[in-house]
Design a protein around this motif. Sequence first.
Motif, PDB file in Angstrom:
ATOM      1  N   ASP A 128     -10.823   2.120  -1.941  1.00  0.00           N
ATOM      2  CA  ASP A 128      -9.691   2.263  -2.855  1.00  0.00           C
ATOM      3  C   ASP A 128      -9.977   3.491  -3.730  1.00  0.00           C
ATOM      4  OD1 ASP A 128      -8.005   2.140  -5.046  1.00  0.00           O
ATOM      5  OD2 ASP A 128      -8.135  -0.039  -5.249  1.00  0.00           O
ATOM      6  N   ILE A 129      -9.104   4.477  -3.688  1.00  0.00           N
ATOM      7  CA  ILE A 129      -9.361   5.730  -4.408  1.00  0.00           C
ATOM      8  C   ILE A 129      -9.494   5.504  -5.917  1.00  0.00           C
ATOM      9  CG2 ILE A 129      -6.937   6.459  -4.728  1.00  0.00           C
ATOM     10  CD1 ILE A 129      -9.877   8.771  -3.841  1.00  0.00           C
ATOM     11  N   PHE A 162       0.813  -1.222   0.000  1.00  0.00           N
ATOM     12  CA  PHE A 162       0.000   0.000   0.000  1.00  0.00           C
ATOM     13  C   PHE A 162       0.848   1.276   0.000  1.00  0.00           C
ATOM     14  CE2 PHE A 162      -3.630  -2.502   2.206  1.00  0.00           C
ATOM     15  CZ  PHE A 162      -4.212  -2.799   0.978  1.00  0.00           C
ATOM     16  N   GLU A 213      -9.145   5.953   2.741  1.00  0.00           N
ATOM     17  CA  GLU A 213      -8.024   5.060   3.081  1.00  0.00           C
ATOM     18  C   GLU A 213      -8.370   3.609   2.720  1.00  0.00           C
ATOM     19  OE1 GLU A 213      -4.717   5.277   4.438  1.00  0.00           O
ATOM     20  OE2 GLU A 213      -4.965   3.178   3.879  1.00  0.00           O
ATOM     21  N   ASN A 261      -0.253  12.822   0.863  1.00  0.00           N
ATOM     22  CA  ASN A 261       1.072  12.216   0.723  1.00  0.00           C
ATOM     23  C   ASN A 261       0.753  10.899   0.022  1.00  0.00           C
ATOM     24  OD1 ASN A 261       3.534  10.956   1.102  1.00  0.00           O
ATOM     25  ND2 ASN A 261       3.231  10.629   3.311  1.00  0.00           N
ATOM     26  N   GLY A 306      -5.423   8.543   1.154  1.00  0.00           N
ATOM     27  CA  GLY A 306      -4.470   7.804   1.983  1.00  0.00           C
ATOM     28  C   GLY A 306      -4.060   8.547   3.238  1.00  0.00           C
ATOM     29  N   TYR A 347       3.174   3.889  -5.466  1.00  0.00           N
ATOM     30  CA  TYR A 347       2.988   2.872  -6.512  1.00  0.00           C
ATOM     31  C   TYR A 347       1.854   3.239  -7.477  1.00  0.00           C
ATOM     32  CZ  TYR A 347      -1.085   0.903  -4.048  1.00  0.00           C
ATOM     33  OH  TYR A 347      -2.325   0.727  -3.473  1.00  0.00           O
ATOM     34  N   LEU A 365       4.365  10.365   7.403  1.00  0.00           N
ATOM     35  CA  LEU A 365       5.136  11.584   7.677  1.00  0.00           C
ATOM     36  C   LEU A 365       5.380  11.746   9.170  1.00  0.00           C
ATOM     37  CD1 LEU A 365       3.642  14.143   5.167  1.00  0.00           C
ATOM     38  CD2 LEU A 365       6.083  13.697   5.546  1.00  0.00           C
ATOM     39  N   GLN A 404       3.028   2.480   2.199  1.00  0.00           N
ATOM     40  CA  GLN A 404       2.841   3.202   3.461  1.00  0.00           C
ATOM     41  C   GLN A 404       4.145   3.787   3.992  1.00  0.00           C
ATOM     42  OE1 GLN A 404       0.771   0.081   5.614  1.00  0.00           O
ATOM     43  NE2 GLN A 404      -1.225   0.852   4.954  1.00  0.00           N
TER      44      GLN A 404
HETATM   45  N1  SAM Z   1      -1.085  10.533   4.829  1.00  0.00           N
HETATM   46  C1  SAM Z   1      -0.281   9.644   5.636  1.00  0.00           C
HETATM   47  C2  SAM Z   1       0.970  10.361   6.064  1.00  0.00           C
HETATM   48  O1  SAM Z   1       1.355  11.316   5.389  1.00  0.00           O
HETATM   49  O2  SAM Z   1       1.579   9.967   7.061  1.00  0.00           O
HETATM   50  C3  SAM Z   1       0.047   8.351   4.924  1.00  0.00           C
HETATM   51  C4  SAM Z   1       0.700   8.464   3.549  1.00  0.00           C
HETATM   52  S1  SAM Z   1       1.257   6.952   2.865  1.00  0.00           S
HETATM   53  C5  SAM Z   1       2.513   7.530   1.783  1.00  0.00           C
HETATM   54  C6  SAM Z   1       0.009   6.482   1.685  1.00  0.00           C
HETATM   55  C7  SAM Z   1      -1.323   6.048   2.278  1.00  0.00           C
HETATM   56  O3  SAM Z   1      -2.203   5.712   1.187  1.00  0.00           O
HETATM   57  C8  SAM Z   1      -1.277   4.818   3.154  1.00  0.00           C
HETATM   58  O4  SAM Z   1      -2.027   5.039   4.319  1.00  0.00           O
HETATM   59  C9  SAM Z   1      -1.921   3.713   2.307  1.00  0.00           C
HETATM   60  O5  SAM Z   1      -2.533   2.688   3.062  1.00  0.00           O
HETATM   61  C10 SAM Z   1      -2.924   4.519   1.485  1.00  0.00           C
HETATM   62  N2  SAM Z   1      -3.312   3.911   0.206  1.00  0.00           N
HETATM   63  C11 SAM Z   1      -2.584   3.104  -0.607  1.00  0.00           C
HETATM   64  N3  SAM Z   1      -3.260   2.762  -1.713  1.00  0.00           N
HETATM   65  C12 SAM Z   1      -4.468   3.382  -1.616  1.00  0.00           C
HETATM   66  C13 SAM Z   1      -5.631   3.400  -2.458  1.00  0.00           C
HETATM   67  N4  SAM Z   1      -5.667   2.730  -3.619  1.00  0.00           N
HETATM   68  N5  SAM Z   1      -6.710   4.115  -2.039  1.00  0.00           N
HETATM   69  C14 SAM Z   1      -6.675   4.793  -0.848  1.00  0.00           C
HETATM   70  N6  SAM Z   1      -5.603   4.809  -0.031  1.00  0.00           N
HETATM   71  C15 SAM Z   1      -4.516   4.112  -0.393  1.00  0.00           C
END
Ligand code: SAM
Length: 288
Positions: A101-102, A25, A76, A125, A55, A129, A30, A27
């Motif tokens: 899933d966005i 995902f 999320e 953020n 996310g 992928y 920040l 992850q």
């Molecule tokens: N916003 C948080 C931060 O800045 O600490 C987390 C950022 S992290 C880079 C990306 C986030 O996107 C994760 O929580 C992950 O589970 C979520 N994510 C990944 N694929 C996603 C999808 N297809 N739809 C929604 N969220 C997703």
Amino acid sequence: MARLGNPKNTIEILNKYSFVFQKKFGQNFLIDKHVLEKIVKAADITKDDFVLEIGPGIGTLTQYLCESARGVLAVEIDKMLIPILEETLSDYDNVTILNEDILKVDVNTLVKKHNNNKPIKVVANLPYYITTPIIMDLFEKHIPLSGVTVMIQKEVADRIQAKPGSKDYGALSLAVQYYAKPYIAANVPPNCFMPRPKVGSAVINLTPYENPPYHVENEGLLFSLIRASFNQRRKTLVNGIYNYEGLSFSKDDIINALDNLGVTRDIRGEALSLEQFIGLANHLSKYN
Ligand code: SAM
């Protein structure tokens, strides 16, 4: 609830819920207050704004967004994060958490439901992928947007804002610049995240054009030409377009269009500006 955005509080909440990071995902959470403040500043959020956060993770950036925006919708994918978000965002009554899933959810419907179909700001953020499909979907699906401010890989940010002639210039630069004006607001090193990503990151701000600055006869043709031109980067534009499956112009038609643009017949796609691609598409649309 304690403010997140530092390593101590992040570790504490992760341990409390025995959270296991899911690599699939993307992850990388920040843990740097200054970076969080920079994102919010670059997004220029006011109490009039409704924000879609893609996310939210454990809700670190979400807390900052809830403080500055009128409303926040946080989408999320990871269901293990939902109880955590419910705790870390419990102080705010202007946030909705959605476990989706966005790339599968209908964002236009969400904007209708949560913001009366008025333009929203996207702040995130992003999971690296799927950076490109997320950004392109927002524009291609014509989501009402007043701004997009996202953390992405530095290399992708450079590609998005590249100009003709640079090594980073390509289909992504043209596609995004067709819809919006890009601006890199900050470069962010790996140590601002937990766990640390392998690549450098950047915060990019994309300001969508209210009225498209260009007249395009056939958007589909424009995007096919862009893809054809960068499909085989080292080929001349004539050969790139001529050999591209899905386009069926004769060499003469393509040469005519290039002459009409006033460029040399051996030009490569990487040398053409967006305006020139549009000129080419508008000319070729007559032969379609
Ligand atoms: N916003 C948080 C931060 O800045 O600490 C987390 C950022 S992290 C880079 C990306 C986030 O996107 C994760 O929580 C992950 O589970 C979520 N994510 C990944 N694929 C996603 C999808 N297809 N739809 C929604 N969220 C997703």
